[in-house]
Design a protein around this motif. Structure first.
Motif, short mmCIF file in Angstrom:
data_model
loop_
_atom_site.label_atom_id
_atom_site.label_comp_id
_atom_site.label_asym_id
_atom_site.label_seq_id
_atom_site.Cartn_x
_atom_site.Cartn_y
_atom_site.Cartn_z
N ASN A 9 12.46 33.75 -29.24
CA ASN A 9 13.81 33.45 -28.77
C ASN A 9 14.04 31.94 -28.76
OD1 ASN A 9 14.86 36.11 -28.15
ND2 ASN A 9 13.30 36.18 -26.56
N CYS A 10 15.28 31.55 -28.96
CA CYS A 10 15.61 30.12 -28.95
C CYS A 10 16.85 29.92 -28.08
CB CYS A 10 15.84 29.63 -30.38
SG CYS A 10 16.30 27.90 -30.50
N GLY A 11 18.03 30.04 -28.64
CA GLY A 11 19.25 29.96 -27.86
C GLY A 11 19.72 28.57 -27.49
N VAL A 12 19.13 27.52 -28.08
CA VAL A 12 19.57 26.16 -27.78
C VAL A 12 21.03 25.97 -28.16
CG1 VAL A 12 19.19 23.72 -28.27
CG2 VAL A 12 17.25 25.26 -28.05
N CYS A 13 21.43 26.53 -29.30
CA CYS A 13 22.81 26.38 -29.76
C CYS A 13 23.79 26.98 -28.76
CB CYS A 13 22.97 27.00 -31.14
SG CYS A 13 22.39 28.71 -31.26
N GLU A 14 23.44 28.12 -28.19
CA GLU A 14 24.33 28.77 -27.22
C GLU A 14 24.44 27.93 -25.95
OE1 GLU A 14 25.43 31.23 -23.79
OE2 GLU A 14 23.49 30.29 -24.16
N GLU A 15 23.33 27.31 -25.55
CA GLU A 15 23.33 26.52 -24.32
C GLU A 15 24.27 25.33 -24.41
OE1 GLU A 15 19.38 25.37 -23.39
OE2 GLU A 15 18.61 27.41 -23.25
N VAL A 16 24.32 24.67 -25.57
CA VAL A 16 25.10 23.44 -25.67
C VAL A 16 26.54 23.67 -26.11
CG1 VAL A 16 23.03 22.11 -26.21
CG2 VAL A 16 24.41 23.01 -28.08
N CYS A 17 26.88 24.88 -26.51
CA CYS A 17 28.25 25.15 -26.98
C CYS A 17 29.25 24.78 -25.88
CB CYS A 17 28.41 26.61 -27.36
SG CYS A 17 30.08 27.02 -27.94
N PRO A 18 30.17 23.83 -26.15
CA PRO A 18 31.06 23.35 -25.09
C PRO A 18 32.27 24.24 -24.83
CG PRO A 18 31.51 22.15 -27.11
CD PRO A 18 30.38 23.10 -27.42
N VAL A 19 32.53 25.20 -25.72
CA VAL A 19 33.69 26.08 -25.54
C VAL A 19 33.49 26.89 -24.25
CG1 VAL A 19 35.04 27.95 -26.54
CG2 VAL A 19 34.01 26.22 -28.02
N PRO A 20 34.46 26.90 -23.36
CA PRO A 20 34.28 27.59 -22.08
C PRO A 20 33.83 29.04 -22.22
CG PRO A 20 36.27 26.27 -22.03
CD PRO A 20 35.76 26.22 -23.44
N CYS B 136 32.57 21.79 -33.58
CA CYS B 136 32.20 20.46 -33.09
C CYS B 136 30.85 20.00 -33.62
CB CYS B 136 32.19 20.43 -31.57
SG CYS B 136 30.90 21.46 -30.82
N GLY B 137 29.99 20.95 -34.00
CA GLY B 137 28.71 20.59 -34.59
C GLY B 137 27.60 20.33 -33.59
N PHE B 138 27.86 20.53 -32.29
CA PHE B 138 26.82 20.31 -31.28
C PHE B 138 25.63 21.23 -31.54
CE2 PHE B 138 26.56 19.08 -26.48
CZ PHE B 138 25.33 18.50 -26.71
N CYS B 139 25.92 22.46 -31.94
CA CYS B 139 24.86 23.42 -32.20
C CYS B 139 23.98 22.96 -33.37
CB CYS B 139 25.44 24.80 -32.49
SG CYS B 139 26.73 24.80 -33.77
N GLU B 140 24.61 22.45 -34.42
CA GLU B 140 23.86 21.96 -35.57
C GLU B 140 23.02 20.74 -35.21
OE1 GLU B 140 24.63 20.31 -40.12
OE2 GLU B 140 26.19 21.47 -39.09
#
Length: 825
Positions: A463-474, A504-508
């Protein structure tokens, strides 16, 4: 007599001194606006005033875009001023000209020894201007490549400022390794960072290309002073054409001039002929150097210039014809784009938020680099060939380097031409500049899921999920599709909900996969607002909620017998509350295989509905109903005497899906809000773990809670439907286990006394040693040195467990006693 009058030495020109001071001040202002562009733009001040002062860029953007751009009003004023004041901009204001004055001064000794000379006819800039203006008619914006204000901005933004910051950091980082020295050097370094406004060293793609270009412009100073201004600058050519009606022109008193020729040799523009008396039309930049040098006072500047004291630049029809033909020929070359052809017409470039549609953006963008300078994350960089040759050096977001900050709108405030429209923060946050895509061949959970047979042999966490953690969309644009293996292990496979992704590219940026990210953001054109979810008011289980359709008729289970039919094996915990009924239904999304199951529980009072909610919920708090909690794509809601449970039937359900349905269901419940049980008010607030709070009545609920390492086999506390119990855990400072608080309210004091005595005897049987015996409470110490206290007061039992110190255990119990006694007065 020779007819030449006696010469009296004169003092230096005041106009020359004023020009030096004004030029220096304006250059400092230019640098200040560049270095501190971020905080100035935060205040919405006109940080781009220099860029908006270029008539060349103004003409370029307006003609290419076929519209009048109001924000270029400073350029209009400057053009009008040039009609009466001549080419003063080049000598007094232009930051590139000032830079060249400095570098030319440094190259003086080398220039005097340099044996070679090159073209200095001053015609090329006029041909270049014609080339650029014709290119605008066929809608190709290229003036930004040659506008001196854009070049100066890029030179300091992309090359000089980053290089200076890097050099300063390298030097002081080296000094940091020396004891004693670093005490002073670190403070100097910190001060320089503030002066240069560089908390981190900025970096820009293509900086080497621009370094070569800028070095070439400066290196021409080895041949002639201000070679760029003399022969190449199209803005200078434009100003030259406007000087015909100038009120300030160079005039030489022939009876005073002694022919020393110093003005000719020192003129940085080469605008004075060998006699020192004639001035080339449109080439004088009013630097006043000749007036300052003239020891006879023969040079002065007035509105009337004798006809025989001027000569023109030798322009030819052949030259203009060649410029026009070159412009026409270059048009198809500029539009040939391999990247666009390969992408089926879609470039995939992520433009800054607020960018116009691609064709309009390319027409208006003047390639100044101002938006790149203010980007907080250093994510905006120039394109090279991605947007074809006509789009070279326009800005693009490269998420792997820096993402588009959710709360930042600086780039929308500094664009001088309107290629990037000004956006309020709330509008920008709902604007999609791209869409994220998952590469399942690189994403860690998806790769792990694909190798499930091998994973079963030697299970490891994929499991990873870093991209989900930083996604800024409410509402989160990235969600999990959870696969549960037979061994109870989970693989949370990520997926993107495109309709709410803003690109926004935060996930990338944060993707931990080495090299190319496992999640890629591709730009979209035109940029669009993300979709908003609307809900309607329906009945308890309406036939439809937005695009979700109800499956069949809802089922209802009332009473214990029916509940056992519905959830055999788990009904007792619900029946321990004032259970009335549970209704359930299933919904599916039109045109998809998405299914959701919904349970709506009704209890006799809101306290019990809260108790079930507290027992079943998980995850994070969300604002739905009286209270709600969401974990991945599951949702639990408490509203009055109702408890709603929403869970997915299929893996492709998102939290937004369940939130939409949950919100609609809450709005359509029978009226009546709930309030938390009064007993929760007795719990100490400091250190309380909110997720651990429980409210119940019977022992079956107590059995599902870990209080001590010893299990209470018998109902020593006499718990029943007539008792109210509240439980909570608190953060522990030393050991891993939190300490616990249990409060029981009895309908009669005699019941509480019997339960108290039973609990004291039980703790003794566990081998715990009584260390305190007072009227208010008894305190025990177990074999591991942990303390617990028990008290019986006014029909309540208060018990603490697993405390680290005796004093802390007693303090918590005593505080609860005080609250209970105060409530009963």
């Amino acid at each position: 007599m020779s007819g030449q009058r006696t010469i009296n030495p004169r003092k230096r020109s005041h106009a020359y001194k004023i020009r030096i001071i004004v030029q220096g001040i304006l250059f400092v202002v230019f640098l200040f606006l560049l270095i501190f562009a971020d905080p100035i733009a935060e205040k919405d001040t006109s940080v781009n005033v220099f860029l908006r002062s270029s008539p060349l860029s103004a003409i370029g953007a307006m003609v290419a875009a076929k519209e009048f751009i109001v924000q270029y009003w400073p350029a209009l004023l400057l053009a009008i001023a040039s009609l009466f004041l001549g080419r003063f901009f080049c000598g007094w204001i232009c930051p590139l000209g000032t830079t060249l004055d400095v570098t030319d001064r440094l190259l003086t000794s080398q220039r005097n020894r340099f044996p070679y000379k090159i073209y200095d006819g001053k015609r090329f800039k006029f041909y270049l201007l014609a080339f650029l203006l014709l290119s605008l008619i066929i809608s190709y914006q290229m003036v930004g490549w040659f506008d001196p204000l854009s070049i100066a901005t890029n030179a300091f933004t992309v090359v000089i400022h980053p290089y200076c910051v890097s050099l300063v950091n390298s030097f002081f980082n080296h000094l940091h390794g020396f004891p004693l020295v670093n005490f002073i050097s670190d403070r100097i370094h910190s001060t320089l960072k503030e002066i240069l406004f560089a908390l981190h060293a900025p970096f820009f793609r293509g900086h080497l290309i621009f370094l070569i270009i800028f070095t070439a412009i400066v290196s021409f100073g080895l041949f002639y002073k201000r070679y760029w201004c003399r022969n190449v600058c199209p803005l200078g050519a434009l100003f030259s054409l406007l000087t015909e009606w100038s009120l300030i022109k160079r005039v030489v008193g022939e009876n005073i001039c002694d022919g020393c020729n110093r003005c000719n040799s020192e003129c940085k523009m080469g605008a004075i002929d060998e006699t020192g008396k004639k001035t080339q039309e449109g080439e004088c930049i009013l630097c006043m150097k000749c007036q300052d040098l003239c020891h006879t006072g023969a040079v002065r500047f007035t509105k009337k210039q004798p006809f025989d004291q001027s000569f023109s630049v030798d322009l030819t029809k052949r030259g203009f014809f060649a410029a026009c033909v070159s412009s026409v020929i270059s048009a198809p070359l500029l539009s040939l784009n391999f990247y666009k052809k390969r992408g089926g017409g879609d470039l995939g470039i992520i433009r800054p938020p607020g960018s116009l549609p691609e064709n309009s953006f390319l027409a208006k963008c003047v390639r100044c680099g101002e938006c790149m300078r203010v980007c907080k994350t250093n994510g905006l960089h120039p394109t090279i060939l991605e947007a074809d040759l006509s789009g070279m050096w326009t800005p693009q977001l490269i998420p792997r380097i820096g993402y588009c900050a959710y709360d930042c709108v600086l780039c929308t405030r500094v664009c001088p031409s309107g290629a990037i429209t000004k956006l309020p923060q709330e509008v920008k946050q709902k604007l999609a500049i791209g869409k994220a895509r998952i590469n399942r061949n690189r994403c860690i959970p998806w790769v792990g899921y694909a190798g499930l047979p091998e994973l079963e042999k030697n299970w490891r966490d994929v499991n990873c999920g870093v991209c989900e953690e930083v996604c800024p969309v409410p509402t989160k644009a990235i969600h999990f599709n959870t696969y549960v293996h037979g061994n109870g292990k989970e693989i949370r496979r990520v997926y993107v909900r495109e309709e709410v992704c803003i690109g926004c590219g935060f996930c990338e940026k944060v993707c931990p996969v080495s090299g190319r990210s496992a999640i890629i953001v591709e730009g979209i054109q035109p940029q669009e607002k993300i979709k908003t979810i609307s809900t309607g008011k329906n009945n308890l289980f309406p036939e439809s909620i937005a695009q979700w359709q109800r499956e069949g008729i809802p089922n209802e289970y009332s009473g214990s017998r029916k509940l056992f039919e519905y959830i055999n094996g788990g009904a007792e915990t619900y029946l321990a509350y004032s259970f009335v009924r549970v209704s359930n239904s299933k919904y599916h999304l039109k045109g998809s295989e998405k299914f959701i199951k919904i349970d709506i529980w009704e209890f006799g009072n809101s306290d019990d509905a809260f108790g079930i909610f507290a027992k079943d919920k998980a995850g994070q708090h969300v604002k739905i109903g009286d209270k709600a909690s969401s974990y991945e794509n599951y949702l639990w809601i408490w509203q009055g005497k109702y408890f709603i449970s929403i869970e997915p039937y299929t893996d492709n359900i998102t939290s937004d899906d369940v939130a939409l349905i949950g919100t609609s269901l809450v709005r359509n419940l029978p009226p009546g809000n709930g309030h938390e049980p009064d007993m929760l008010g007795y719990l100490p607030e400091e250190g309380c773990i909110q997720e651990s709070i429980r409210f119940f009545h019977k022992k079956i609920n107590l059995d599902n809670i870990f209080i001590t390492e010893k299990f209470m086999k018998e109902n020593v506390l006499h718990l029943s439907e007539h008792t109210d119990v509240v439980f909570a855990e608190y953060y522990s400072g030393k050991n891993n286990l939190p300490f616990k608080i249990l409060i029981v309210k009895y309908p009669d004091k005699s019941f509480s006394s019997d339960a108290y005595n039973n609990l004291i005897e039980l703790k003794k049987s566990w081998g715990e040693e009584k260390v305190t015996d007072t009227k208010e409470f008894d305190t025990f110490e177990d074999t591991k040195g942990r303390f617990s206290s028990v008290s019986c007061v006014n029909g309540f039992i208060i018990a603490s467990f697993l405390f680290e110190t005796k004093a802390m255990s007693q303090t918590y119990v005593n505080n609860i006693i005080i609250k209970i006694q105060a409530s009963q007065r």
